[in-house]
Design a protein around this motif. Structure first.
Motif, mmCIF file in Angstrom:
data_model
loop_
_atom_site.group_PDB
_atom_site.id
_atom_site.type_symbol
_atom_site.label_atom_id
_atom_site.label_comp_id
_atom_site.label_asym_id
_atom_site.label_seq_id
_atom_site.Cartn_x
_atom_site.Cartn_y
_atom_site.Cartn_z
ATOM 1 N N SER A 343 -4.720 15.176 11.006
ATOM 2 C CA SER A 343 -5.864 15.651 11.780
ATOM 3 C C SER A 343 -6.278 17.071 11.398
ATOM 4 O O SER A 343 -7.440 17.441 11.567
ATOM 5 N N PHE A 344 -5.328 17.868 10.893
ATOM 6 C CA PHE A 344 -5.608 19.271 10.557
ATOM 7 C C PHE A 344 -4.992 19.542 9.182
ATOM 8 O O PHE A 344 -3.794 19.719 9.046
ATOM 9 N N HIS A 345 -5.858 19.575 8.169
ATOM 10 C CA HIS A 345 -5.391 19.627 6.788
ATOM 11 C C HIS A 345 -4.572 20.878 6.475
ATOM 12 O O HIS A 345 -3.701 20.853 5.602
ATOM 13 N N ASP A 346 -4.829 21.979 7.178
ATOM 14 C CA ASP A 346 -4.111 23.221 6.892
ATOM 15 C C ASP A 346 -2.608 23.089 7.111
ATOM 16 O O ASP A 346 -1.819 23.862 6.561
ATOM 17 N N LEU A 347 -2.188 22.110 7.930
ATOM 18 C CA LEU A 347 -0.765 21.921 8.197
ATOM 19 C C LEU A 347 -0.067 21.111 7.106
ATOM 20 O O LEU A 347 1.164 21.038 7.094
ATOM 21 N N ALA A 348 -0.854 20.503 6.204
ATOM 22 C CA ALA A 348 -0.261 19.607 5.210
ATOM 23 C C ALA A 348 0.712 20.328 4.293
ATOM 24 O O ALA A 348 1.706 19.753 3.845
ATOM 25 N N GLU A 349 0.458 21.604 4.010
ATOM 26 C CA GLU A 349 1.324 22.339 3.083
ATOM 27 C C GLU A 349 2.630 22.772 3.732
ATOM 28 O O GLU A 349 3.568 23.166 3.031
ATOM 29 N N HIS A 350 2.721 22.716 5.066
ATOM 30 C CA HIS A 350 3.850 23.343 5.749
ATOM 31 C C HIS A 350 4.772 22.367 6.464
ATOM 32 O O HIS A 350 5.793 22.777 7.006
ATOM 33 N N ASP A 351 4.436 21.084 6.477
ATOM 34 C CA ASP A 351 5.303 20.054 7.057
ATOM 35 C C ASP A 351 5.672 20.388 8.507
ATOM 36 O O ASP A 351 6.832 20.306 8.908
ATOM 37 N N HIS A 469 9.725 19.789 9.723
ATOM 38 C CA HIS A 469 10.013 18.578 8.946
ATOM 39 C C HIS A 469 9.325 17.368 9.602
ATOM 40 O O HIS A 469 9.969 16.369 9.936
ATOM 41 N N ALA A 470 8.026 17.486 9.804
ATOM 42 C CA ALA A 470 7.289 16.476 10.565
ATOM 43 C C ALA A 470 6.861 15.272 9.735
ATOM 44 O O ALA A 470 6.520 14.230 10.306
ATOM 45 N N GLU A 471 6.878 15.401 8.413
ATOM 46 C CA GLU A 471 6.391 14.299 7.580
ATOM 47 C C GLU A 471 7.242 13.055 7.784
ATOM 48 O O GLU A 471 8.472 13.099 7.731
ATOM 49 N N ASN A 472 6.570 11.931 8.058
ATOM 50 C CA ASN A 472 7.214 10.635 8.267
ATOM 51 C C ASN A 472 8.138 10.615 9.486
ATOM 52 O O ASN A 472 8.955 9.696 9.635
ATOM 53 N N ASN A 473 8.015 11.611 10.355
ATOM 54 C CA ASN A 473 8.817 11.590 11.570
ATOM 55 C C ASN A 473 8.232 10.583 12.565
ATOM 56 O O ASN A 473 7.026 10.366 12.624
ATOM 57 N N GLU A 474 9.109 9.997 13.356
ATOM 58 C CA GLU A 474 8.687 9.058 14.390
ATOM 59 C C GLU A 474 9.345 9.451 15.704
ATOM 60 O O GLU A 474 10.528 9.771 15.747
ATOM 61 N N ARG A 475 8.559 9.447 16.754
ATOM 62 C CA ARG A 475 9.078 9.738 18.091
ATOM 63 C C ARG A 475 9.550 8.425 18.704
ATOM 64 O O ARG A 475 8.762 7.514 18.922
ATOM 65 N N MET A 476 10.832 8.333 19.021
ATOM 66 C CA MET A 476 11.445 7.095 19.515
ATOM 67 C C MET A 476 11.694 7.216 21.016
ATOM 68 O O MET A 476 12.628 7.891 21.454
ATOM 69 N N TYR A 477 10.843 6.541 21.801
ATOM 70 C CA TYR A 477 11.005 6.571 23.257
ATOM 71 C C TYR A 477 12.083 5.573 23.681
ATOM 72 O O TYR A 477 12.168 4.456 23.150
ATOM 73 N N LEU A 478 12.877 5.990 24.655
ATOM 74 C CA LEU A 478 14.006 5.181 25.115
ATOM 75 C C LEU A 478 13.746 4.531 26.465
ATOM 76 O O LEU A 478 14.559 3.723 26.925
ATOM 77 N N ALA A 479 12.665 4.891 27.120
ATOM 78 C CA ALA A 479 12.302 4.306 28.401
ATOM 79 C C ALA A 479 10.790 4.245 28.493
ATOM 80 O O ALA A 479 10.077 4.986 27.810
ATOM 81 N N GLY A 480 10.279 3.360 29.334
ATOM 82 C CA GLY A 480 8.846 3.182 29.475
ATOM 83 C C GLY A 480 8.353 1.928 28.770
ATOM 84 O O GLY A 480 9.127 1.191 28.149
ATOM 85 N N THR A 481 7.059 1.718 28.851
ATOM 86 C CA THR A 481 6.504 0.489 28.271
ATOM 87 C C THR A 481 6.625 0.452 26.754
ATOM 88 O O THR A 481 6.590 -0.630 26.156
ATOM 89 N N ASN A 482 6.753 1.618 26.107
ATOM 90 C CA ASN A 482 6.882 1.659 24.649
ATOM 91 C C ASN A 482 8.319 1.954 24.204
ATOM 92 O O ASN A 482 8.546 2.474 23.114
ATOM 93 N N SER A 483 9.289 1.628 25.030
ATOM 94 C CA SER A 483 10.697 1.870 24.690
ATOM 95 C C SER A 483 11.110 1.054 23.468
ATOM 96 O O SER A 483 10.833 -0.157 23.385
ATOM 97 N N VAL A 484 11.787 1.708 22.524
ATOM 98 C CA VAL A 484 12.242 1.007 21.321
ATOM 99 C C VAL A 484 13.363 0.018 21.653
ATOM 100 O O VAL A 484 13.619 -0.913 20.865
ATOM 101 N N LEU A 485 14.023 0.207 22.799
ATOM 102 C CA LEU A 485 15.104 -0.709 23.169
ATOM 103 C C LEU A 485 14.583 -2.114 23.445
ATOM 104 O O LEU A 485 15.345 -3.090 23.366
ATOM 105 N N LYS A 486 13.293 -2.218 23.762
ATOM 106 C CA LYS A 486 12.717 -3.548 23.987
ATOM 107 C C LYS A 486 12.658 -4.369 22.710
ATOM 108 O O LYS A 486 12.526 -5.601 22.766
ATOM 109 N N LYS A 487 12.741 -3.703 21.563
ATOM 110 C CA LYS A 487 12.655 -4.412 20.284
ATOM 111 C C LYS A 487 13.968 -5.079 19.885
ATOM 112 O O LYS A 487 14.005 -5.822 18.894
#
Length: 559
Positions: A343-351, A469-487
């Motif tokens: 969304s903000f290209h200036d951040l691409a160089e800094h991860d 170190h945000a590149e390819n990072n994923e936020r893994m929720y453990l509770a709620g409707t989007n909890s990864v434990l449901k998978k």
């Protein structure tokens, strides 16, 4: 005889107290000498030859300040001994001083939490200040993965001006409060733009930057994460103008170099004044006319919005307001805004990803962890609590043991550190690090560490987060409707939770919110209301059953 015995006892007690105090002071002196030796060794190993003398002097100054702080702390402790003892006898628990130390993260068992006293003022004038958080790797070896990063906060009074400067670090900034103007000189080109609350902007290392607070009433507050490029974790500020403290680097050249460089035909006194020998400092008062002109230049040279893919592969540097974007998650319990490389290209160089978290009063974020990034969070406003689950610190162990390992020498320290990590891998348990959050608190969440932040019942908790170190990072929720434990597969749920898959699904599906949830206090209050409603329903069902039975008896009797 009794009087003589008492006098002898008091004399022996005084001798023992004096000996104990001398032993403590001796240990403190040895610790200070060891710290000074390590600092001087770093100067010899890490700094170029022309900077070593200054570095050594800074080491000695730091040791002197630490000794003065220890003296004040010991003196303060002696004054509070009687007061603390009486408080403990009354059964009132820990003292306010201990609570404050725990809140500020000075305990060795809380390596991820830093209070406002962990900041040091590196710039101060009547018109504002710049504060810098201590290096992460100096606070704990567990944070050595982000030793190249520092956190800083700039506060500029209404209608103040920060003189041109540059630093040997990339600077990713978030405007926490106020409005102003920022100008940068990079690649031989000057860019000027207005900034306001919610803006994110980037100043790469070596970029000459100056700014002004154009508001006449409110302070301009900018929070920053700095990525060092020279000495890991060490920041050097270079001011092109200023007073004697701090001094302009231009005035540090010899007089003959100054005259040759600028072909100056004026007097040395005039040249000295022009090159920064004024006494106002680096954050100074600006007139209304000067502020208006800076604002006008910024509006004429302003930039349009940033597109995900800048034309011709070039990014026009400027601010990106995350509050104007659609929230990544939003419900009645909170909102999450983000700015990343897409969304903000200036951040691409800094991860680095920048996010703003607003947690409503009494609510919390759903427990989650980051797969790759390390979260560095700064509390902008409000109060609350955070819990971080850490596998590196088993219960009953603290920073004292880590400190002892540091004293044993470099090679031995690493050896024991590796042994401890192996022990943790075989499952010695987890330590839940709990921290009170208030304005100015910094907390760090390493990758993989589950975390929860909750707001107090009285106010919204607002946090700006810099995910390193945000590149390819994923936020893994453990509770709620989007909890990864449901998978998880049904069989995996049964084996992992030692229950049927149906019971596990009932637990995971009970929560109907996403990302932000009702906090513990809201949940307990709601649970009480639900139980009360259920009781009323049961009472109503009981009276209804009695009525039905009466009608049946009447019908049978009539037949």
């Amino acid at each position: 005889m009794a009087t003589r015995a008492r006098a002898t006892t008091l004399l022996l007690a005084a001798i023992l107290f004096t000996a104990a105090a001398a032993a403590v002071a001796s240990r403190e002196d040895r610790r200070g000498e060891t710290s000074l030796g390590r600092c001087m060794q770093r100067c010899e190993e890490d700094r170029p030859s022309y900077e070593r003398a200054r570095c050594l002097q800074q080491c000695k100054e730091q040791q002197r300040q630490q000794q003065q702080e220890e003296e004040r702390r010991r003196e303060h402790g002696r004054h509070d001994d009687d007061r603390s003892s009486s408080r403990d006898r009354r059964g009132e628990g820990s003292s306010e001083e201990e609570d404050e130390r725990r809140e500020q993260g000075t305990s060795g068992r809380r390596p991820y939490v830093f209070g406002r006293r962990s900041f040091r003022q590196v710039v101060r004038s009547e018109q504002g200040s710049v504060e810098l958080l201590l290096p992460f790797n100096q606070a704990s070896s567990l944070l050595r993965g982000i030793k190249n990063y520092r956190v800083a906060v700039l506060e500029a009074n209404p209608r103040s001006f920060v003189v041109p400067s540059h630093i040997d670090a990339h600077c990713i900034c978030y405007v926490a409060q106020g409005v102003g103007v920022v100008a940068t000189i990079e690649n031989g080109e000057k860019r000027s733009y207005t900034i306001r609350q919610g803006d994110v902007f980037v100043a790469p290392a070596g970029t000459i930057t100056y700014l002004a607070n154009t508001d006449g009433r409110r302070k301009l507050i900018v929070t920053k994460i700095l990525h060092t490029v020279s000495v890991p974790g060490q920041i050097q500020f270079f001011f092109g103008a200023g007073g004697r403290n701090p001094e302009s680097f231009l005035s540090s050249f010899s007089k003959r170099v100054q005259r040759a460089a600028f072909k100056a035909r004026i007097s040395e006194e005039r040249l000295e004044k022009l090159l920064g020998r004024q006494d106002k400092g680096v954050i100074i008062r600006a007139s209304e006319e000067q502020v208006s002109e800076l604002r006008r230049q910024a509006s004429e040279g302003g930039h349009g919005p940033h597109w995900p893919l800048p034309p011709f592969g070039e990014s026009s540097r400027g601010p990106f307001n995350i509050l104007e974007q659609r929230p990544r998650f939003a419900n009645r319990h909170g909102r999450l805004y983000e700015a990343d490389a897409r969304s903000f290209h200036d951040l691409a160089e800094h991860d680095i990803r920048v996010s703003l978290v607003n947690i409503s009063a009494g609510s919390m974020n759903a427990p989650f962890f980051n797969t790759r990034s390390v979260k560095v969070a700064y509390v902008l406003d409000g109060e609350g609590e955070a819990e971080i689950v850490c596998p590196h610190m088993s219960r009953g162990e603290g920073g004292e043991r880590e400190g002892r390992r540091r004293e044993q020498g470099k090679g031995r320290w690493h050896e024991e550190e590796e042994e401890e990590e192996e022990e943790q891998q075989v499952g010695k348990g987890y330590e839940t690090i709990r921290a009170r959050l208030s304005r100015g608190t910094v907390f760090v969440v390493p990758s993989g560490h589950p975390v929860v932040a909750s707001a107090s019942r009285d106010a919204t908790l607002q946090i700006v987060c810099f995910d390193v170190h945000a590149e390819n990072n994923e936020r893994m929720y453990l509770a709620g409707t989007n909890s990864v434990l449901k998978k998880l597969d049904p069989q995996a749920k049964e084996l992992a939770f030692a229950s049927s898959a149906r019971e596990v699904d009932e637990m995971l599906n009970a929560q109907q919110e996403e990302a932000f949830l009702a906090g513990p206090e809201q949940q307990s209050g709601r649970r009480g209301e639900e139980e009360e409603d259920e009781g009323r329903r049961r009472r109503h069902r009981g009276r209804g059953d009695e009525a039905v039975e009466t009608l049946l008896r009447m019908a049978v009797g009539a037949a």
